[in-house]
Design an enzyme around this catalytic site. Structure first.
Site, PDB file in Angstrom:
ATOM      1  N   LYS A  95       0.838  -1.273  -0.047  1.00  0.00           N
ATOM      2  CA  LYS A  95       0.000  -0.118  -0.135  1.00  0.00           C
ATOM      3  C   LYS A  95       1.146   1.268   0.099  1.00  0.00           C
ATOM      4  CE  LYS A  95      -2.067  -1.066   4.031  1.00  0.00           C
ATOM      5  NZ  LYS A  95      -1.407  -2.416   4.317  1.00  0.00           N
TER       6      LYS A  95
ATOM      7  N   ARG B 115      -9.991   0.410   8.262  1.00  0.00           N
ATOM      8  CA  ARG B 115      -9.707  -0.935   8.416  1.00  0.00           C
ATOM      9  C   ARG B 115     -10.870  -1.886   8.994  1.00  0.00           C
ATOM     10  NH1 ARG B 115      -3.459  -1.568   9.114  1.00  0.00           N
ATOM     11  NH2 ARG B 115      -3.335   0.283   8.306  1.00  0.00           N
TER      12      ARG B 115
ATOM     13  N   ARG C 176      11.917  -5.081   5.405  1.00  0.00           N
ATOM     14  CA  ARG C 176      11.353  -3.734   4.974  1.00  0.00           C
ATOM     15  C   ARG C 176      12.350  -2.590   5.804  1.00  0.00           C
ATOM     16  NH1 ARG C 176       5.551  -1.731   5.677  1.00  0.00           N
ATOM     17  NH2 ARG C 176       5.649  -2.987   7.500  1.00  0.00           N
TER      18      ARG C 176
ATOM     19  N   ARG D 212      10.911  -0.838  11.343  1.00  0.00           N
ATOM     20  CA  ARG D 212       9.547  -0.556  12.199  1.00  0.00           C
ATOM     21  C   ARG D 212       9.601  -1.376  13.311  1.00  0.00           C
ATOM     22  NH1 ARG D 212       4.513   0.687   8.405  1.00  0.00           N
ATOM     23  NH2 ARG D 212       3.497  -0.962   9.916  1.00  0.00           N
TER      24      ARG D 212
ATOM     25  N   ARG E  37      -1.138  -8.514  13.230  1.00  0.00           N
ATOM     26  CA  ARG E  37      -1.689  -7.610  12.281  1.00  0.00           C
ATOM     27  C   ARG E  37      -2.466  -8.384  11.334  1.00  0.00           C
ATOM     28  NH1 ARG E  37       3.994  -4.912  11.060  1.00  0.00           N
ATOM     29  NH2 ARG E  37       2.949  -3.846   9.331  1.00  0.00           N
TER      30      ARG E  37
END
Ligand code: AP5
Ligand code: MG
Length: 217
Positions: A13, A88, A123, A156, A167
């Site tokens: 996203k 969400r 990431r 993160r 998540r």
């Protein structure tokens, strides 16, 4: 132009947002980025949000809806905006409708869980802008450094396996209702809903999104 990006963590996203907002000259409203900014304030609410994000749980609808409301009131949203990671929950989706915002496109990114885990473990992000890289799949020009500002990239805090699993679970709990809601809106309103195969290379996905947006404008 009002665009919503749906998708589990790590489906791209944030990566694809960057090209869409340039194309339409609209701001990216990432509720994840807004919440991470609230944490930096280190006040009572920021500390509460920190714990929720760290565990990979959802922040309450009231808090997130209020943050989005405050953000979209700003002048730069006058010609539209891209919502990355909002709504969400069905309550959040209904809140957008309640505000009377006319959504043009809803794009849902689909990636299998095993690939999501690979993506998230590699990431690296630029905390100020939210720009997202991957050590193998989407590396910065210089290792560990943001291409644009030349500042350091970080990992993160919620990218640890336990948080990622929470998540993913939260995503699975909510996504069916959300997609049903937007499929229904597609029938009732002039909204276009597309599922995007998020497993392809970022440039290929970008091209496909471009075609979708241009054809259906
Ligand atoms: P948020 O920051 O939105 O996290 P998320 O939804 O879990 O999604 P991510 O940002 O992890 O993934 P992404 O889809 O943006 O993928 P990316 O492009 O970075 O939210 C964080 C937290 O805030 C939530 O867990 C929750 O606690 C809270 N929150 C946020 N919104 C909320 C809401 N509305 N209600 C309640 N709580 C809320 O890509 C991932 C990696 O893959 C990168 O390394 C990237 O370089 C790489 N990559 C991307 N595309 C490709 C590709 N095509 N091929 C190969 N690699 C790729
Ligand atoms: Mg993101």
């Amino acid at each position: 132009m009002h665009i919503i990006l749906l998708g589990a963590p790590g489906t791209g996203k944030g990566t694809q947002s960057k090209f869409i907002i340039e194309k339409y000259q609209i701001p990216q409203i990432s509720t994840g980025d807004i919440l991470r900014d609230s944490i930096k304030l280190k006040n009572k609410i920021g500390k509460k949000i920190y714990k929720i994000l760290k565990n990979g749980q959802l922040v309450s609808d009231d808090i997130v809806c209020n943050l989005v409301y405050e953000r979209i009131k700003k002048a730069d949203c006058a010609n539209g905006f891209l919502l990355d990671g909002f709504p969400r929950t069905i309550k959040q989706a209904k809140y957008i409708s309640y505000l009377g915002i006319k959504i043009n496109f809803v794009l849902e990114f689909i990636v299998p869980d095993d690939l999501i885990l690979k993506r998230i473990s590699g990431r690296r992000i630029h905390p100020e802008s939210g720009r997202s890289y991957h050590i193998y799949f989407n590396p910065p020009k210089e290792e560990g450094i943001d291409d644009i500002t030349k500042e350091k990239l970080i990992t993160r805090e919620d990218d640890k396996i336990k948080s990622v699993k929470n998540r993913l679970e939260n995503h699975k709990k909510n996504i069916d209702l959300l997609t049903k809601y937007y499929l229904n809106q597609e029938k009732l309103k002039n909204l276009k809903f597309f599922k995007i195969d998020g497993t392809e290379k970022p440039e290929i996905i970008q091209k496909k999104i471009k075609i979708i947006l241009e054809k259906k404008e």
